[in-house]
Scaffold this motif. Structure first.
Motif, PDB file in Angstrom:
ATOM      1  N   GLY A  91       0.754  -1.204  -0.029  1.00  0.00           N
ATOM      2  CA  GLY A  91      -0.102  -0.055   0.015  1.00  0.00           C
ATOM      3  C   GLY A  91       0.879   1.419  -0.098  1.00  0.00           C
ATOM      4  N   TRP A  92       2.075   1.296  -0.543  1.00  0.00           N
ATOM      5  CA  TRP A  92       2.970   2.362  -0.544  1.00  0.00           C
ATOM      6  C   TRP A  92       2.645   3.345  -1.570  1.00  0.00           C
ATOM      7  CZ3 TRP A  92       7.764  -0.959   0.370  1.00  0.00           C
ATOM      8  CH2 TRP A  92       7.739  -1.727   1.699  1.00  0.00           C
ATOM      9  N   LEU A  93       2.052   2.618  -2.541  1.00  0.00           N
ATOM     10  CA  LEU A  93       1.731   3.558  -4.151  1.00  0.00           C
ATOM     11  C   LEU A  93       0.164   3.784  -4.515  1.00  0.00           C
ATOM     12  CD1 LEU A  93       4.356   1.412  -6.142  1.00  0.00           C
ATOM     13  CD2 LEU A  93       4.712   3.385  -5.457  1.00  0.00           C
ATOM     14  N   GLU A  94       0.131   4.791  -4.890  1.00  0.00           N
ATOM     15  CA  GLU A  94      -1.157   5.224  -5.263  1.00  0.00           C
ATOM     16  C   GLU A  94      -0.934   4.763  -7.053  1.00  0.00           C
ATOM     17  OE1 GLU A  94      -1.754   9.540  -4.624  1.00  0.00           O
ATOM     18  OE2 GLU A  94      -1.787   9.274  -2.743  1.00  0.00           O
ATOM     19  N   GLU A  95      -2.282   4.828  -7.518  1.00  0.00           N
ATOM     20  CA  GLU A  95      -2.326   4.455  -8.948  1.00  0.00           C
ATOM     21  C   GLU A  95      -1.801   3.045  -9.259  1.00  0.00           C
ATOM     22  OE1 GLU A  95      -2.454   8.041 -12.100  1.00  0.00           O
ATOM     23  OE2 GLU A  95      -0.543   8.167 -10.639  1.00  0.00           O
ATOM     24  N   ALA A  96      -2.213   2.061  -8.042  1.00  0.00           N
ATOM     25  CA  ALA A  96      -1.633   0.885  -8.296  1.00  0.00           C
ATOM     26  C   ALA A  96      -1.826   0.001  -9.484  1.00  0.00           C
ATOM     27  CB  ALA A  96      -2.406  -0.019  -7.111  1.00  0.00           C
ATOM     28  N   ALA A  97      -2.941   0.072 -10.115  1.00  0.00           N
ATOM     29  CA  ALA A  97      -3.117  -0.515 -11.511  1.00  0.00           C
ATOM     30  C   ALA A  97      -1.861  -0.194 -12.468  1.00  0.00           C
ATOM     31  CB  ALA A  97      -4.583   0.066 -12.164  1.00  0.00           C
ATOM     32  N   LEU A  98      -1.288   1.073 -12.620  1.00  0.00           N
ATOM     33  CA  LEU A  98      -0.219   1.428 -13.462  1.00  0.00           C
ATOM     34  C   LEU A  98       1.123   0.743 -12.766  1.00  0.00           C
ATOM     35  CD1 LEU A  98      -0.653   5.356 -13.630  1.00  0.00           C
ATOM     36  CD2 LEU A  98      -1.102   3.635 -15.156  1.00  0.00           C
ATOM     37  N   TYR A  99       1.223   0.396 -11.887  1.00  0.00           N
ATOM     38  CA  TYR A  99       2.166  -0.480 -11.366  1.00  0.00           C
ATOM     39  C   TYR A  99       1.976  -2.043 -11.449  1.00  0.00           C
ATOM     40  CZ  TYR A  99       4.392   3.920  -9.836  1.00  0.00           C
ATOM     41  OH  TYR A  99       4.658   5.224  -9.668  1.00  0.00           O
ATOM     42  N   VAL A 100       0.802  -2.381 -11.304  1.00  0.00           N
ATOM     43  CA  VAL A 100       0.700  -3.687 -11.602  1.00  0.00           C
ATOM     44  C   VAL A 100       0.927  -3.962 -13.075  1.00  0.00           C
ATOM     45  CG1 VAL A 100      -1.369  -5.651 -11.796  1.00  0.00           C
ATOM     46  CG2 VAL A 100      -1.021  -4.218  -9.575  1.00  0.00           C
ATOM     47  N   GLU A 101       0.574  -3.360 -13.776  1.00  0.00           N
ATOM     48  CA  GLU A 101       0.877  -3.629 -15.201  1.00  0.00           C
ATOM     49  C   GLU A 101       2.207  -3.439 -15.525  1.00  0.00           C
ATOM     50  OE1 GLU A 101       0.826  -3.994 -19.365  1.00  0.00           O
ATOM     51  OE2 GLU A 101      -0.478  -4.475 -17.940  1.00  0.00           O
ATOM     52  N   ALA A 102       3.160  -2.632 -14.913  1.00  0.00           N
ATOM     53  CA  ALA A 102       4.661  -2.516 -15.092  1.00  0.00           C
ATOM     54  C   ALA A 102       5.226  -3.798 -14.492  1.00  0.00           C
ATOM     55  CB  ALA A 102       4.988  -1.155 -14.463  1.00  0.00           C
ATOM     56  N   VAL A 103       4.741  -4.249 -13.466  1.00  0.00           N
ATOM     57  CA  VAL A 103       5.299  -5.692 -12.826  1.00  0.00           C
ATOM     58  C   VAL A 103       4.982  -6.609 -13.954  1.00  0.00           C
ATOM     59  CG1 VAL A 103       5.094  -7.288 -11.058  1.00  0.00           C
ATOM     60  CG2 VAL A 103       5.249  -4.741 -10.668  1.00  0.00           C
ATOM     61  N   LEU A 104       3.981  -6.806 -14.230  1.00  0.00           N
ATOM     62  CA  LEU A 104       3.479  -8.031 -15.298  1.00  0.00           C
ATOM     63  C   LEU A 104       4.168  -7.970 -16.429  1.00  0.00           C
ATOM     64  CD1 LEU A 104      -0.247  -8.509 -14.356  1.00  0.00           C
ATOM     65  CD2 LEU A 104       1.839  -9.713 -13.239  1.00  0.00           C
ATOM     66  N   LYS A 105       4.485  -6.670 -17.076  1.00  0.00           N
ATOM     67  CA  LYS A 105       5.017  -6.424 -18.449  1.00  0.00           C
ATOM     68  C   LYS A 105       6.381  -6.832 -18.123  1.00  0.00           C
ATOM     69  CE  LYS A 105       5.545  -2.957 -21.814  1.00  0.00           C
ATOM     70  NZ  LYS A 105       5.305  -1.514 -22.240  1.00  0.00           N
ATOM     71  N   GLY A 106       6.929  -6.188 -17.180  1.00  0.00           N
ATOM     72  CA  GLY A 106       8.610  -6.473 -16.819  1.00  0.00           C
ATOM     73  C   GLY A 106       8.738  -8.118 -16.665  1.00  0.00           C
ATOM     74  N   TRP A 107       8.023  -8.774 -15.602  1.00  0.00           N
ATOM     75  CA  TRP A 107       8.273 -10.046 -15.762  1.00  0.00           C
ATOM     76  C   TRP A 107       8.136 -10.983 -17.024  1.00  0.00           C
ATOM     77  CZ3 TRP A 107      11.166 -13.146 -13.236  1.00  0.00           C
ATOM     78  CH2 TRP A 107      10.763 -14.422 -12.928  1.00  0.00           C
ATOM     79  N   ASP A 108       7.056 -10.639 -17.764  1.00  0.00           N
ATOM     80  CA  ASP A 108       7.066 -11.096 -18.852  1.00  0.00           C
ATOM     81  C   ASP A 108       8.178 -10.920 -20.139  1.00  0.00           C
ATOM     82  OD1 ASP A 108       5.016 -12.651 -20.955  1.00  0.00           O
ATOM     83  OD2 ASP A 108       5.549 -10.692 -21.937  1.00  0.00           O
ATOM     84  N   GLY A 109       8.766  -9.745 -20.121  1.00  0.00           N
ATOM     85  CA  GLY A 109       9.740  -9.396 -20.633  1.00  0.00           C
ATOM     86  C   GLY A 109      11.178 -10.008 -20.344  1.00  0.00           C
ATOM     87  N   LEU A 110      11.357 -10.169 -18.871  1.00  0.00           N
ATOM     88  CA  LEU A 110      12.416 -11.095 -18.620  1.00  0.00           C
ATOM     89  C   LEU A 110      12.265 -12.399 -19.116  1.00  0.00           C
ATOM     90  CD1 LEU A 110      13.048  -9.845 -14.953  1.00  0.00           C
ATOM     91  CD2 LEU A 110      14.690  -9.578 -16.687  1.00  0.00           C
ATOM     92  N   SER A 111      11.204 -13.222 -18.573  1.00  0.00           N
ATOM     93  CA  SER A 111      11.049 -14.515 -19.149  1.00  0.00           C
ATOM     94  C   SER A 111      11.267 -14.820 -20.609  1.00  0.00           C
ATOM     95  CB  SER A 111       9.843 -14.993 -18.719  1.00  0.00           C
ATOM     96  OG  SER A 111       8.754 -14.390 -18.957  1.00  0.00           O
ATOM     97  N   ARG A 112      10.772 -13.754 -21.497  1.00  0.00           N
ATOM     98  CA  ARG A 112      10.857 -13.833 -22.851  1.00  0.00           C
ATOM     99  C   ARG A 112      12.137 -13.676 -23.323  1.00  0.00           C
ATOM    100  NH1 ARG A 112       6.186 -15.002 -25.462  1.00  0.00           N
ATOM    101  NH2 ARG A 112       4.123 -14.682 -24.211  1.00  0.00           N
ATOM    102  N   TYR A 113      12.777 -12.560 -22.727  1.00  0.00           N
ATOM    103  CA  TYR A 113      13.935 -12.229 -23.749  1.00  0.00           C
ATOM    104  C   TYR A 113      15.292 -12.130 -22.866  1.00  0.00           C
ATOM    105  CZ  TYR A 113       9.955  -9.958 -26.245  1.00  0.00           C
ATOM    106  OH  TYR A 113       8.878  -9.678 -27.026  1.00  0.00           O
ATOM    107  N   ALA A 114      15.144 -12.518 -21.526  1.00  0.00           N
ATOM    108  CA  ALA A 114      16.474 -12.517 -20.900  1.00  0.00           C
ATOM    109  C   ALA A 114      16.762 -13.953 -20.035  1.00  0.00           C
ATOM    110  CB  ALA A 114      16.405 -11.297 -19.581  1.00  0.00           C
TER     111      ALA A 114
END
Length: 740
Positions: free
Chosen positions: A654-677
């Motif tokens: 609960g440290w961040l406002e606009e949580a949806a933006l950060y949820v998207e960033a996390v899932l996009k980032g983890w998908d990028g790591l698993s696909r490309y790194a």
């Protein structure tokens, strides 16, 4: 840069793994499989050889060894070094006189006129080493300035090498051998393919580890320790019975002094004081297996010692009972280890002496095992490339593996990480003694010789995390040493900001680095958890606020990598991993900080500002770049992982406002790591190697390259995956904040 270039898309783990847990298990399993749990190697060390100083270079003063050495004469020093593969190894030499250095028969260094008259200066060079044994020979010439030099590693932190004796009579022992004075230079070096000329030119190599006939007749304890009236000493060996049935063994010999024989800690034979040689005759039933045999003796005169040999074995059926080494020690010939001398009220119990990770005795008598050779001690040396090593990248690696084991509920992973850490902590007290005794320890060199935050904070934080799961031998003492260093010894600015007044290179002088928030504050936060002392938590909080004043770029919401007081400014480059260290470490602090702490609102505001700045810089494939503001720089896996980790925790707690933006960033980032790194074998790509710093962003972009399976990234990739999983679970429950 397109991350797809790291490997073909069909090699990605994203198309092979059935779940995120599968990905975590594959990454951690690959690392563990590549770095098995091997203990240190124990070797015989001669204190009559060359001593390594705190800089891990051998001090080779041949003028002291040969006082009659004449100007113009030559002395040769020879050793061998093992390499698992072809590498370029860094070396350093300081010259007391002219020196030429040969590696595998080829000259790699020759001193010049300048080197020869500045013995306090160091010259550096790199030499190619081959897979297998590499023979190193130093040719010293005696002049009016002296004869010899200091020689060893050119990278104390990275390659604290030790040399092994190359001659057959000292096989397995640590240390160099050196020749007698030679009137002419050798044409062929020892260790070369055709070993003639040089090998034949010298009759003997030194130091010579041979007892005189008089010493051999004086008794083993006397020749090792001298006459020590009333003192106690121990000898330790093992008996192995390979026959399933009990075998009766008769051992005969002689003894001088008072003697007691113990089998597996229990006394089985005792003789009173004997001033002259007396007979020793022991008959014992030996069950199947391996058993400790201890001889305890008290000195009663000039002759002090014993001999003990197996004469006869009998049982239901004849079977082999043999005497073996009590612990594998390279270079040990007779199978006995010796400890002492101790005063009678300070001697350890026989049941407590059979260990290899502790110094015995109290102040004034502290000692470790010796061998029955002149000046011969037993010392542990870490010869693994990774397992059992203490350094900061492995701190975050082991933290990730530890947390992976908890998330997968699989002790295989948690035990591996904890065992690695405990191999270090259990030897901490020994390594401190070893350093005082010999100049530089063979294990735990960064912990023992702490001179920077890199040496202690990262691995120390992982150690405290592992210590929560099970009490690790030596962990709390090591933690106390680290806390003292960070709080009382590390250089600071006037207001208390952690600061580098020096470094391994000149450019580090008078600088503050983003990295040092990671090298200090996670440990301080966890040490606060351990001790309850708010001073450590307050110090961690102060560091973030002071670093913000120096290094925060408010218009971008990100950090300079380094602030350089030589120029009075930040270096202007937002290096990815440096920024990642900041955000990762701030989450570690906030997670343990009490809600009522006075600095918490300011730190939460700082966290939010940073997250906003980093989120805006996420790449189209979900990864962040080596230079955060330069999309042409390569996509970098370790900073990507740290931003994922921090964003996910920010939403969960609960440290961040606009949580949806950060949820998207996390899932996009983890998908990028698993696909490309991350490939299907669990290899991690795109992790920036260990860095220096520069005001030139091209240094970061073009020179500071990425490495495969670099330990700066493996653990944090695991932690990112764990937090991505926790975030999915948190969001799916819609039940508010998940308790920590």
């Amino acid at each position: 840069m397109d991350m797809k270039s790291y490997f073909h898309p069909n090699e990605s783990i994203a198309g092979k793994a059935k779940s995120d847990k599968h990905i975590l298990a594959t990454i951690a399993g690959r690392f563990i499989g590549a770095n098995p749990k091997h203990p240190p190697i124990y070797r015989i060390y001669s204190d009559e050889g060359f001593r390594r100083g705190a800089d891990y270079r051998y001090e080779m003063d041949l003028a002291l060894r040969w006082p009659e050495l004449e100007d113009g004469q030559f002395v040769y020093v020879w050793g061998k070094l093992w390499c698992d593969g072809e590498i370029e190894h860094p070396f350093s030499v300081s010259c007391f006189s002219p020196v030429s250095i040969m590696v595998n028969g080829t000259q790699q260094f020759a001193s010049n006129l300048n080197d020869d008259v500045f013995p306090d200066r160091s010259s550096y060079f790199r030499a190619k080493l081959s897979k297998g044994w590499n023979h190193i020979v130093l040719e010293f010439v005696k002049t009016a300035t002296g004869c010899g030099g200091k020689f060893g590693t050119g990278s104390i932190k990275g390659f604290p090498m030790h040399i092994l004796a190359p001659t057959a009579d000292r096989d397995g022992q640590e240390g160099w051998v050196y020749s007698s004075p030679q009137s002419a230079a050798w044409e062929i070096m020892p260790g070369a393919e055709e070993e003639r000329g040089a090998s034949a030119a010298v009759a003997e190599w030194y130091p010579q580890m041979k007892w005189t006939p008089q010493e051999l007749n004086a008794g083993c304890f006397n020749r090792i320790y001298g006459e020590q009236q009333g003192k106690i000493a121990y000898a330790w060996t093992k008996l192995e019975n390979r026959n399933p049935s009990v075998q009766t063994v008769r051992m005969i010999g002689e003894y001088q002094g008072q003697l007691t024989v113990y089998l597996n800690g229990a006394p089985v034979y005792e003789k009173h004081q004997q001033h002259s040689a007396g007979p020793l005759d022991v008959t014992l039933p030996i069950p199947f297996g391996v058993h400790d045999l201890i001889v305890r003796s008290a000195c009663a005169g000039a002759a002090w010692g014993f001999s003990l040999e197996i004469e006869h074995v009998s049982g239901e059926s004849a079977g082999p009972v043999r005497r073996i080494q009590p612990y594998p020690v390279e270079g040990l010939r007779d199978g006995w280890l010796y400890a002492g001398p101790f005063s009678a009220d300070n001697a350890p119990l026989p049941s407590a002496i059979t260990r290899m990770d502790a110094v015995f005795g109290s102040e004034g008598e502290r000692t470790f095992w010796r061998a029955d050779l002149p000046g011969a001690w037993v010392r542990p040396y870490l010869e693994n490339a990774v397992y059992g090593k203490w350094n900061y990248p492995l701190g975050v690696t082991l933290y990730g593996i530890l947390r992976t084991g908890l998330e997968l509920e699989d002790p295989h992973y948690t035990n591996y990480a904890a065992d690695h850490i405990e191999q270090c902590t259990s030897l901490h007290a020994y390594s401190v003694w070893d350093q005082a005794q010999y100049g530089s320890p063979g294990v735990n060199h960064q912990l023992t010789l702490i001179d920077s935050l890199d040496d202690c904070g990262s691995f120390g934080a992982a150690m405290l995390e592992a210590n929560k799961l099970r009490a690790l031998a030596g962990a709390e003492a090591a933690a106390e040493r680290i806390a003292h260093y960070i709080s009382r010894e590390q250089s600071r600015l006037e207001e208390g900001t952690l600061y580098r007044t020096r470094g391994t290179t000149d450019f580090m002088k008078d600088t503050v680095w983003c990295d040092d928030l990671y090298m200090s504050t996670p440990f301080l936060s966890k040490y606060y958890e351990l001790t309850g002392d708010l001073a450590y938590l307050n110090d961690a909080a102060k560091q973030f606020l002071q670093y913000k004043k120096l290094m925060f770029i408010p218009e971008q919401g990100i950090m300079h990598h380094v602030y350089d007081f030589k120029f009075g400014k930040g270096n202007g480059v937002p290096w990815g991993r440096g920024n990642g260290w900041v955000l990762f470490s701030l989450t570690e602090l906030l997670a343990v900080m009490p809600a009522e702490h006075s600095e918490r609102p300011a730190l939460l505001a700082f966290f939010s500002e940073l997250c906003q700045g980093y989120r805006r810089l996420q790449g189209i494939q979900g990864l962040w770049h080596q230079v955060l503001t330069d999309p042409e720089s390569y996509a970098e896996a370790s900073c990507t992982s740290m931003f994922i980790y921090a964003f996910a925790r920010g939403v969960r707690f609960g440290w961040l406002e606009e949580a949806a933006l950060y949820v998207e960033a996390v899932l996009k980032g983890w998908d990028g790591l698993s696909r490309y790194a991350i490939d299907k074998h669990g290899n991690v790509y795109g992790v920036c190697r260990g860095s220096g710093y520069s005001f030139n962003r091209l240094y970061y972009k073009d020179q500071l390259s990425w490495q495969l399976n670099d330990t700066h990234g493996i653990g944090i990739v695991l932690l990112a995956g764990i937090e991505a999983m926790k975030l999915r679970k948190h969001v799916s429950t819609l039940g508010g904040l998940e308790s920590r």
